[in-house]
Motif scaffolding. Structure first.
Motif, PDB file in Angstrom:
ATOM      1  N   ARG A 171       3.501  -3.217  -2.829  1.00  0.00           N
ATOM      2  CA  ARG A 171       2.326  -3.580  -3.568  1.00  0.00           C
ATOM      3  C   ARG A 171       1.128  -3.834  -2.651  1.00  0.00           C
ATOM      4  N   GLN A 172       1.445  -3.999  -1.489  1.00  0.00           N
ATOM      5  CA  GLN A 172       0.356  -4.214  -0.401  1.00  0.00           C
ATOM      6  C   GLN A 172      -0.222  -2.720  -0.014  1.00  0.00           C
ATOM      7  N   LYS A 173       0.716  -1.850  -0.063  1.00  0.00           N
ATOM      8  CA  LYS A 173       0.309  -0.551   0.151  1.00  0.00           C
ATOM      9  C   LYS A 173      -0.491   0.091  -0.644  1.00  0.00           C
ATOM     10  N   GLU A 174      -0.032   0.025  -2.147  1.00  0.00           N
ATOM     11  CA  GLU A 174      -0.720   0.392  -3.283  1.00  0.00           C
ATOM     12  C   GLU A 174      -2.103  -0.193  -3.428  1.00  0.00           C
ATOM     13  N   ARG A 175      -2.418  -1.468  -2.913  1.00  0.00           N
ATOM     14  CA  ARG A 175      -3.722  -2.148  -2.665  1.00  0.00           C
ATOM     15  C   ARG A 175      -4.264  -2.000  -1.566  1.00  0.00           C
ATOM     16  N   ASN A 176      -3.865  -1.065  -0.706  1.00  0.00           N
ATOM     17  CA  ASN A 176      -4.555  -0.695   0.554  1.00  0.00           C
ATOM     18  C   ASN A 176      -5.182  -1.915   1.328  1.00  0.00           C
ATOM     19  N   MET A 177      -4.216  -2.854   1.388  1.00  0.00           N
ATOM     20  CA  MET A 177      -4.524  -4.069   2.106  1.00  0.00           C
ATOM     21  C   MET A 177      -4.702  -4.160   3.526  1.00  0.00           C
ATOM     22  N   GLY A 178      -5.692  -4.744   4.198  1.00  0.00           N
ATOM     23  CA  GLY A 178      -5.884  -4.791   5.674  1.00  0.00           C
ATOM     24  C   GLY A 178      -5.015  -5.500   6.151  1.00  0.00           C
ATOM     25  N   LYS A 179      -4.814  -5.813   7.536  1.00  0.00           N
ATOM     26  CA  LYS A 179      -3.995  -6.405   8.443  1.00  0.00           C
ATOM     27  C   LYS A 179      -4.441  -7.865   8.057  1.00  0.00           C
ATOM     28  N   ARG A 180      -5.550  -8.273   8.090  1.00  0.00           N
ATOM     29  CA  ARG A 180      -5.750  -9.815   7.695  1.00  0.00           C
ATOM     30  C   ARG A 180      -5.316 -10.266   6.550  1.00  0.00           C
TER      31      ARG A 180
END
Length: 284
Positions: A171-180
Protein backbone atom coordinates in the motif's frame (compact mmCIF):
# COMPACT_ATOMS: atom_id res chain seq x y z
CA UNK A 1 -6.86 -23.93 -0.89
CA UNK A 2 -10.15 -23.36 0.93
CA UNK A 3 -9.36 -21.71 4.28
CA UNK A 4 -11.58 -24.30 5.96
CA UNK A 5 -9.16 -27.12 5.16
CA UNK A 6 -6.15 -25.12 6.37
CA UNK A 7 -7.83 -24.43 9.73
CA UNK A 8 -9.13 -27.98 9.93
CA UNK A 9 -5.61 -29.39 9.46
CA UNK A 10 -4.07 -26.99 11.98
CA UNK A 11 -6.76 -27.84 14.54
CA UNK A 12 -6.25 -31.58 14.00
CA UNK A 13 -2.46 -31.22 14.35
CA UNK A 14 -2.99 -29.23 17.56
CA UNK A 15 -5.19 -31.94 19.06
CA UNK A 16 -8.47 -30.02 18.90
CA UNK A 17 -10.23 -31.34 15.78
CA UNK A 18 -13.38 -29.76 14.39
CA UNK A 19 -16.51 -31.82 15.00
CA UNK A 20 -19.60 -31.39 12.86
CA UNK A 21 -21.83 -30.50 15.82
CA UNK A 22 -19.59 -27.64 16.95
CA UNK A 23 -20.82 -24.08 17.28
CA UNK A 24 -17.81 -21.96 16.32
CA UNK A 25 -16.95 -18.29 16.77
CA UNK A 26 -14.38 -16.68 14.48
CA UNK A 27 -13.01 -13.84 16.59
CA UNK A 28 -11.56 -11.17 14.34
CA UNK A 29 -13.41 -12.55 11.32
CA UNK A 30 -12.12 -9.97 8.83
CA UNK A 31 -13.69 -10.48 5.42
CA UNK A 32 -15.81 -13.36 6.73
CA UNK A 33 -14.27 -16.04 4.53
CA UNK A 34 -13.71 -18.55 7.33
CA UNK A 35 -17.27 -18.21 8.67
CA UNK A 36 -18.74 -18.64 5.18
CA UNK A 37 -16.52 -21.65 4.55
CA UNK A 38 -17.46 -23.25 7.88
CA UNK A 39 -21.14 -22.71 7.09
CA UNK A 40 -20.64 -24.24 3.68
CA UNK A 41 -19.27 -27.37 5.38
CA UNK A 42 -22.20 -27.68 7.75
CA UNK A 43 -20.94 -25.95 10.91
CA UNK A 44 -22.85 -23.45 13.00
CA UNK A 45 -20.44 -20.55 12.74
CA UNK A 46 -20.50 -16.86 13.61
CA UNK A 47 -18.01 -14.05 13.22
CA UNK A 48 -17.11 -11.07 15.37
CA UNK A 49 -14.87 -8.10 14.58
CA UNK A 50 -14.46 -4.51 15.64
CA UNK A 51 -15.48 -3.20 12.23
CA UNK A 52 -17.29 -4.48 9.17
CA UNK A 53 -14.69 -5.69 6.69
CA UNK A 54 -16.98 -8.24 5.02
CA UNK A 55 -16.48 -9.12 1.39
CA UNK A 56 -19.33 -9.05 -1.07
CA UNK A 57 -19.47 -12.86 -1.19
CA UNK A 58 -20.79 -12.93 2.40
CA UNK A 59 -24.47 -12.54 1.62
CA UNK A 60 -25.85 -13.51 5.06
CA UNK A 61 -24.92 -10.61 7.35
CA UNK A 62 -26.84 -12.08 10.33
CA UNK A 63 -23.89 -14.44 10.95
CA UNK A 64 -21.70 -11.49 11.94
CA UNK A 65 -21.51 -8.96 14.77
CA UNK A 66 -19.37 -5.84 15.05
CA UNK A 67 -18.42 -3.49 17.82
CA UNK A 68 -19.25 -0.45 15.72
CA UNK A 69 -21.11 0.23 12.55
CA UNK A 70 -19.10 0.51 9.39
CA UNK A 71 -18.19 4.12 8.86
CA UNK A 72 -15.49 5.13 6.42
CA UNK A 73 -14.34 7.92 8.70
CA UNK A 74 -13.96 5.53 11.61
CA UNK A 75 -12.05 3.01 9.52
CA UNK A 76 -9.70 5.72 8.25
CA UNK A 77 -8.95 6.72 11.86
CA UNK A 78 -8.39 3.16 13.06
CA UNK A 79 -4.62 3.34 12.68
CA UNK A 80 -4.45 6.48 14.81
CA UNK A 81 -6.87 5.30 17.50
CA UNK A 82 -5.77 1.71 17.86
CA UNK A 83 -7.69 -1.42 18.81
CA UNK A 84 -8.32 -0.53 22.43
CA UNK A 85 -11.34 -2.05 24.14
CA UNK A 86 -13.32 -0.50 26.93
CA UNK A 87 -12.85 -2.20 30.31
CA UNK A 88 -16.52 -3.23 30.22
CA UNK A 89 -16.20 -4.83 26.77
CA UNK A 90 -18.35 -7.92 26.26
CA UNK A 91 -18.94 -10.15 23.26
CA UNK A 92 -22.58 -9.98 22.08
CA UNK A 93 -23.30 -13.63 22.92
CA UNK A 94 -24.81 -15.48 25.86
CA UNK A 95 -22.70 -17.49 28.31
CA UNK A 96 -21.72 -21.01 27.20
CA UNK A 97 -22.66 -20.43 23.54
CA UNK A 98 -19.73 -21.91 21.62
CA UNK A 99 -17.78 -25.16 21.49
CA UNK A 100 -14.79 -23.53 19.83
CA UNK A 101 -13.35 -20.07 19.29
CA UNK A 102 -10.88 -19.55 16.47
CA UNK A 103 -8.71 -16.49 15.99
CA UNK A 104 -6.22 -16.19 13.16
CA UNK A 105 -3.65 -13.38 13.16
CA UNK A 106 -5.67 -11.45 15.74
CA UNK A 107 -4.09 -11.69 19.21
CA UNK A 108 -1.11 -9.56 18.17
CA UNK A 109 -3.63 -6.70 17.71
CA UNK A 110 -5.33 -7.08 21.09
CA UNK A 111 -4.21 -4.32 23.45
CA UNK A 112 -5.75 -5.86 26.59
CA UNK A 113 -5.58 -9.65 26.45
CA UNK A 114 -7.08 -10.02 29.91
CA UNK A 115 -10.41 -8.54 28.76
CA UNK A 116 -10.58 -10.65 25.60
CA UNK A 117 -9.57 -13.99 27.12
CA UNK A 118 -12.01 -13.48 29.97
CA UNK A 119 -14.77 -13.08 27.37
CA UNK A 120 -13.53 -16.15 25.49
CA UNK A 121 -13.96 -18.17 28.66
CA UNK A 122 -17.44 -16.75 29.31
CA UNK A 123 -18.92 -17.62 25.90
CA UNK A 124 -17.22 -21.03 25.66
CA UNK A 125 -19.07 -24.08 26.94
CA UNK A 126 -17.42 -26.28 29.54
CA UNK A 127 -14.94 -28.49 27.73
CA UNK A 128 -14.72 -25.96 24.90
CA UNK A 129 -11.47 -24.97 23.25
CA UNK A 130 -9.99 -21.83 21.74
CA UNK A 131 -7.46 -22.16 18.90
CA UNK A 132 -5.42 -19.00 18.42
CA UNK A 133 -2.96 -18.68 15.54
CA UNK A 134 -0.75 -15.60 15.55
CA UNK A 135 2.86 -14.39 15.05
CA UNK A 136 5.31 -14.98 17.87
CA UNK A 137 6.90 -12.12 19.77
CA UNK A 138 10.41 -12.58 18.40
CA UNK A 139 9.64 -13.76 14.89
CA UNK A 140 12.13 -11.95 12.61
CA UNK A 141 9.50 -11.02 10.01
CA UNK A 142 6.89 -8.41 10.95
CA UNK A 143 4.13 -9.01 8.43
CA UNK A 144 2.27 -5.71 8.82
CA UNK A 145 5.02 -3.21 7.99
CA UNK A 146 7.68 -5.62 6.59
CA UNK A 147 10.36 -4.22 8.90
CA UNK A 148 12.45 -7.03 10.47
CA UNK A 149 11.75 -7.07 14.22
CA UNK A 150 9.59 -3.99 13.72
CA UNK A 151 7.35 -5.21 16.54
CA UNK A 152 10.27 -5.50 18.95
CA UNK A 153 12.08 -2.21 18.26
CA UNK A 154 9.24 0.29 18.19
CA UNK A 155 11.11 3.53 17.63
CA UNK A 156 11.31 6.01 14.80
CA UNK A 157 15.08 5.81 14.39
CA UNK A 158 14.85 2.09 13.70
CA UNK A 159 11.99 2.57 11.22
CA UNK A 160 13.90 5.41 9.52
CA UNK A 161 16.84 3.09 8.85
CA UNK A 162 14.63 0.55 7.06
CA UNK A 163 12.62 3.21 5.24
CA UNK A 164 15.88 4.64 3.89
CA UNK A 165 16.66 1.18 2.52
CA UNK A 166 13.39 1.25 0.63
CA UNK A 167 11.34 -1.12 2.79
CA UNK A 168 7.66 -0.43 2.09
CA UNK A 169 4.36 -2.26 2.28
CA UNK A 170 2.42 -2.78 -0.93
CA UNK A 171 0.00 0.00 0.00
CA UNK A 172 2.84 2.39 0.81
CA UNK A 173 4.41 1.69 -2.58
CA UNK A 174 1.11 2.22 -4.38
CA UNK A 175 0.71 5.58 -2.65
CA UNK A 176 4.34 6.48 -3.41
CA UNK A 177 4.87 7.47 0.21
CA UNK A 178 8.06 9.24 1.20
CA UNK A 179 10.42 8.19 3.97
CA UNK A 180 8.94 10.46 6.63
CA UNK A 181 5.39 9.40 5.84
CA UNK A 182 6.37 5.72 6.03
CA UNK A 183 8.14 6.17 9.36
CA UNK A 184 5.21 8.05 10.90
CA UNK A 185 2.66 5.53 9.65
CA UNK A 186 4.68 2.52 10.78
CA UNK A 187 5.34 4.01 14.21
CA UNK A 188 1.69 5.00 14.74
CA UNK A 189 0.41 1.63 13.61
CA UNK A 190 2.86 -0.50 15.58
CA UNK A 191 2.40 1.58 18.74
CA UNK A 192 -1.40 1.79 18.66
CA UNK A 193 -2.44 -1.39 16.90
CA UNK A 194 -0.04 -4.16 17.91
CA UNK A 195 0.78 -5.80 21.21
CA UNK A 196 3.03 -8.86 20.95
CA UNK A 197 3.32 -10.86 24.17
CA UNK A 198 5.80 -13.60 24.98
CA UNK A 199 4.57 -17.15 25.45
CA UNK A 200 4.94 -16.83 29.22
CA UNK A 201 2.96 -13.61 29.37
CA UNK A 202 0.18 -15.05 27.23
CA UNK A 203 -0.22 -18.31 29.15
CA UNK A 204 0.00 -16.42 32.44
CA UNK A 205 -3.05 -14.36 31.52
CA UNK A 206 -4.92 -17.29 29.95
CA UNK A 207 -4.58 -19.54 33.02
CA UNK A 208 -6.68 -17.10 35.02
CA UNK A 209 -9.69 -18.15 32.95
CA UNK A 210 -8.86 -21.56 31.46
CA UNK A 211 -8.01 -24.92 32.98
CA UNK A 212 -5.26 -25.43 30.39
CA UNK A 213 -3.26 -23.00 28.27
CA UNK A 214 -0.34 -24.17 26.17
CA UNK A 215 1.43 -23.80 22.85
CA UNK A 216 1.78 -26.39 20.13
CA UNK A 217 5.05 -25.57 18.37
CA UNK A 218 4.45 -27.95 15.49
CA UNK A 219 0.77 -27.70 14.51
CA UNK A 220 0.98 -24.77 12.10
CA UNK A 221 4.21 -25.86 10.41
CA UNK A 222 2.96 -29.43 10.06
CA UNK A 223 -0.33 -28.30 8.52
CA UNK A 224 1.36 -25.89 6.11
CA UNK A 225 3.75 -28.58 4.93
CA UNK A 226 0.90 -31.02 4.36
CA UNK A 227 -1.11 -28.38 2.47
CA UNK A 228 1.76 -26.95 0.44
CA UNK A 229 0.94 -26.88 -3.27
CA UNK A 230 3.01 -29.09 -5.50
CA UNK A 231 3.17 -26.50 -8.27
CA UNK A 232 6.28 -24.51 -9.16
CA UNK A 233 8.64 -27.48 -8.60
CA UNK A 234 11.75 -25.33 -8.91
CA UNK A 235 10.64 -22.48 -6.65
CA UNK A 236 12.49 -21.59 -3.45
CA UNK A 237 9.25 -22.12 -1.49
CA UNK A 238 9.02 -25.65 -2.81
CA UNK A 239 12.64 -26.24 -1.82
CA UNK A 240 11.89 -25.13 1.76
CA UNK A 241 8.80 -27.32 1.90
CA UNK A 242 10.72 -30.36 0.71
CA UNK A 243 13.50 -29.65 3.23
CA UNK A 244 10.98 -29.37 6.07
CA UNK A 245 9.36 -32.64 4.99
CA UNK A 246 12.75 -34.34 5.18
CA UNK A 247 13.37 -33.00 8.68
CA UNK A 248 9.96 -34.09 9.95
CA UNK A 249 10.36 -37.46 8.28
CA UNK A 250 13.41 -38.17 10.43
CA UNK A 251 12.13 -40.94 12.77
CA UNK A 252 13.42 -39.45 16.01
CA UNK A 253 13.13 -35.78 15.03
CA UNK A 254 9.98 -34.99 17.00
CA UNK A 255 11.11 -37.06 19.98
CA UNK A 256 14.45 -35.24 20.10
CA UNK A 257 12.82 -31.82 20.13
CA UNK A 258 10.35 -32.83 22.84
CA UNK A 259 13.19 -34.28 24.93
CA UNK A 260 15.18 -31.05 24.60
CA UNK A 261 12.09 -29.02 25.47
CA UNK A 262 11.62 -30.99 28.70
CA UNK A 263 15.26 -31.16 29.77
CA UNK A 264 16.37 -27.74 28.57
CA UNK A 265 13.66 -25.08 29.10
CA UNK A 266 15.40 -22.50 26.86
CA UNK A 267 14.79 -24.80 23.89
CA UNK A 268 11.05 -24.72 24.53
CA UNK A 269 11.12 -20.95 24.95
CA UNK A 270 12.95 -20.53 21.65
CA UNK A 271 10.43 -22.72 19.83
CA UNK A 272 7.47 -20.86 21.34
CA UNK A 273 8.80 -17.36 20.69
CA UNK A 274 10.89 -17.50 17.52
CA UNK A 275 8.85 -19.75 15.23
CA UNK A 276 6.97 -17.56 12.69
CA UNK A 277 3.50 -18.61 13.84
CA UNK A 278 2.33 -19.78 17.24
CA UNK A 279 -0.69 -21.96 18.03
CA UNK A 280 -2.07 -21.19 21.47
CA UNK A 281 -4.62 -23.70 22.70
CA UNK A 282 -6.94 -22.76 25.56
CA UNK A 283 -9.20 -25.38 27.16
CA UNK A 284 -12.02 -24.51 29.51
Amino acid sequence: MDIFYRIKNIAASAGCPLFSHYAILDFGCGDGSLVCSLRKHGFTAYGYDLYNYLSTFCEERSWFSFRERERERERERERERGNKLHKNFTLPYEDNTFDMIISTLVLEHVMDHDIVLKEFSRVLRKGGVSLNIYPTKFCPHEGHIYVPYGHVFKNKSYYTFWAALGVRTKRQKERNMGKREVVEENYTYMTNCTNYLSSGQMTGIARRYFSAAYFDQYAYVDAVIKDAPKTEPHSFRNFLVKSARCVLAFPAGDAVWRFLSRRFPPTRWILENFMPIACLILRK
